[in-house]
Structures are given as C-alpha cells and as structure tokens.
Design a protein around this motif. Structure first.
Motif, PDB file in Angstrom:
ATOM      1  N   LEU A 197      32.546  44.461  34.845  1.00 16.78           N
ATOM      2  CA  LEU A 197      31.588  43.478  35.118  1.00 16.78           C
ATOM      3  C   LEU A 197      30.198  44.155  35.093  1.00 16.78           C
ATOM      4  O   LEU A 197      29.113  43.866  34.763  1.00 16.78           O
ATOM      5  N   GLY A 198      30.118  45.124  36.098  1.00 12.93           N
ATOM      6  CA  GLY A 198      28.911  46.080  36.171  1.00 12.93           C
ATOM      7  C   GLY A 198      28.202  46.627  35.159  1.00 12.93           C
ATOM      8  O   GLY A 198      26.980  46.478  34.946  1.00 12.93           O
ATOM      9  N   ALA A 199      29.048  47.081  34.169  1.00 17.17           N
ATOM     10  CA  ALA A 199      28.626  47.418  32.976  1.00 17.17           C
ATOM     11  C   ALA A 199      28.090  46.725  32.107  1.00 17.17           C
ATOM     12  O   ALA A 199      26.948  46.753  31.621  1.00 17.17           O
ATOM     13  N   LEU A 200      28.674  45.394  32.021  1.00 17.09           N
ATOM     14  CA  LEU A 200      28.065  44.343  31.295  1.00 17.09           C
ATOM     15  C   LEU A 200      26.743  43.694  31.976  1.00 17.09           C
ATOM     16  O   LEU A 200      25.906  43.411  31.201  1.00 17.09           O
ATOM     17  N   LEU A 201      26.710  43.647  33.111  1.00 18.51           N
ATOM     18  CA  LEU A 201      25.512  43.232  33.786  1.00 18.51           C
ATOM     19  C   LEU A 201      24.318  44.315  33.607  1.00 18.51           C
ATOM     20  O   LEU A 201      23.265  44.044  33.337  1.00 18.51           O
ATOM     21  N   ARG A 220      40.479  37.457  29.317  1.00 16.46           N
ATOM     22  CA  ARG A 220      40.918  38.494  29.725  1.00 16.46           C
ATOM     23  C   ARG A 220      40.312  38.903  30.891  1.00 16.46           C
ATOM     24  O   ARG A 220      39.036  38.615  30.998  1.00 16.46           O
ATOM     25  N   ARG A 221      41.085  39.012  32.274  1.00 19.78           N
ATOM     26  CA  ARG A 221      40.409  39.630  33.639  1.00 19.78           C
ATOM     27  C   ARG A 221      39.767  40.920  32.991  1.00 19.78           C
ATOM     28  O   ARG A 221      40.289  41.692  32.310  1.00 19.78           O
ATOM     29  N   ILE A 222      38.650  41.036  33.905  1.00 22.96           N
ATOM     30  CA  ILE A 222      37.902  42.217  33.679  1.00 22.96           C
ATOM     31  C   ILE A 222      37.842  42.763  35.189  1.00 22.96           C
ATOM     32  O   ILE A 222      37.789  42.139  36.068  1.00 22.96           O
ATOM     33  N   TYR A 229      34.036  34.274  37.447  1.00 28.99           N
ATOM     34  CA  TYR A 229      35.551  34.344  37.300  1.00 28.99           C
ATOM     35  C   TYR A 229      36.220  35.790  37.192  1.00 28.99           C
ATOM     36  O   TYR A 229      37.360  35.903  37.022  1.00 28.99           O
ATOM     37  N   ASN A 230      35.219  36.610  36.629  1.00 26.24           N
ATOM     38  CA  ASN A 230      35.698  38.150  36.173  1.00 26.24           C
ATOM     39  C   ASN A 230      36.574  38.052  35.139  1.00 26.24           C
ATOM     40  O   ASN A 230      37.525  38.611  35.162  1.00 26.24           O
ATOM     41  N   VAL A 231      36.344  37.096  34.030  1.00 24.47           N
ATOM     42  CA  VAL A 231      37.113  37.219  32.660  1.00 24.47           C
ATOM     43  C   VAL A 231      35.912  37.105  31.589  1.00 24.47           C
ATOM     44  O   VAL A 231      34.810  36.864  31.903  1.00 24.47           O
ATOM     45  N   ALA A 248      44.094  28.446  33.175  1.00 19.94           N
ATOM     46  CA  ALA A 248      45.104  29.091  33.614  1.00 19.94           C
ATOM     47  C   ALA A 248      44.951  30.602  33.973  1.00 19.94           C
ATOM     48  O   ALA A 248      45.636  30.861  35.128  1.00 19.94           O
ATOM     49  N   ILE A 249      43.887  31.153  33.511  1.00 12.92           N
ATOM     50  CA  ILE A 249      43.888  32.520  33.964  1.00 12.92           C
ATOM     51  C   ILE A 249      42.880  32.808  35.268  1.00 12.92           C
ATOM     52  O   ILE A 249      43.119  33.582  35.979  1.00 12.92           O
ATOM     53  N   THR A 250      42.263  31.745  35.590  1.00 17.94           N
ATOM     54  CA  THR A 250      41.494  31.561  36.899  1.00 17.94           C
ATOM     55  C   THR A 250      42.063  31.037  37.705  1.00 17.94           C
ATOM     56  O   THR A 250      41.962  31.319  39.044  1.00 17.94           O
TER      57      THR A 250
END
Length: 124
Positions: A106-110, A99-101, A59-61, A37-39
C-alpha cells in the motif's frame, strides 16, 4: 372480460443492448460479492472513480489480473459487450480477483501515486 395479449419475440436471441445490460449487471454483482467476501464488510461498495481511496486504502485490497488491453474504469464507461464478457469470464474463473495487500505494498502504491506515476491500478 379483459383480454390479455402476450407478445412473443420471433427472434429469441437477445439484442446487443440486452446483452450489454445483463453482462454489466452480472459483472457488478460478482465484483460486489467478491469485495464483500474478501473484506468481510457486508456493505462494501466498489467505487470506480475513487478506487484508490475507497477500496485500496480502506480495505487493503487491489484488483489483480485486470487485462492490460482493457481500460480500468467504471463499467458504465465500457460500451463494448465483448470487453464486458471478457471481464465477466475473468471474474468467474478467478483470473481477475481482489487480493489483499500488505502495508508495504500500500505504501508503494501511494508513493507511486504521489510521484505522479500510475498507482492503485487494477493490478498494481
């Protein structure tokens, strides 16, 4: 003439094993449905071992609201029905959700991941 024998269970309460299987199956269904649903991707699949790459990056979630006291791992590796029921209630009520990010998140997570700290977890 064939006689059909029907077995009846005396105790209608489900066994622990049945509860585990049913709860895990419903949880998988809800997670899959939520991810799709979110993607907007009708064939999106939750991949636990490669969650960061195949879900978060693709998916940036992220999954938000996963309880801190429950290990974030493949549902097959969770062998306690109470844990599975807690997760199921969370997904059903929306306290656990995708949740979308942003690209910054995403950069911070990586960056955290490459620095060797926890990254891409359930609620990061």
């Amino acid at each position: 003439m064939d006689q059909h024998v029907t077995k009846f269970r005396v105790n209608e309460r489900k066994s622990y094993s049945e509860r585990m299987s049913e709860t895990r199956a419903e949880l998988r269904r809800l997670i899959q449905e939520s991810l799709r649903a979110i993607t907007g991707d009708d064939i999106a699949v939750m991949r636990w071992p490669t969650y960061l790459r195949d879900v978060v990056q693709r998916y940036n979630v992220i999954i938000e609201g996963w309880p801190e006291n429950i290990p974030f791992r493949n549902l097959s590796d969770l062998s306690n029905v109470q844990i599975l029921e807690t997760l199921l209630r969370g997904w059903q009520t929306g306290t656990i959700r995708f949740r979308r990010i942003t690209s910054e998140e995403l950069g911070a997570l990586l960056s955290q991941r490459s620095a060797g700290t926890e990254g891409g977890g359930a609620d990061e």
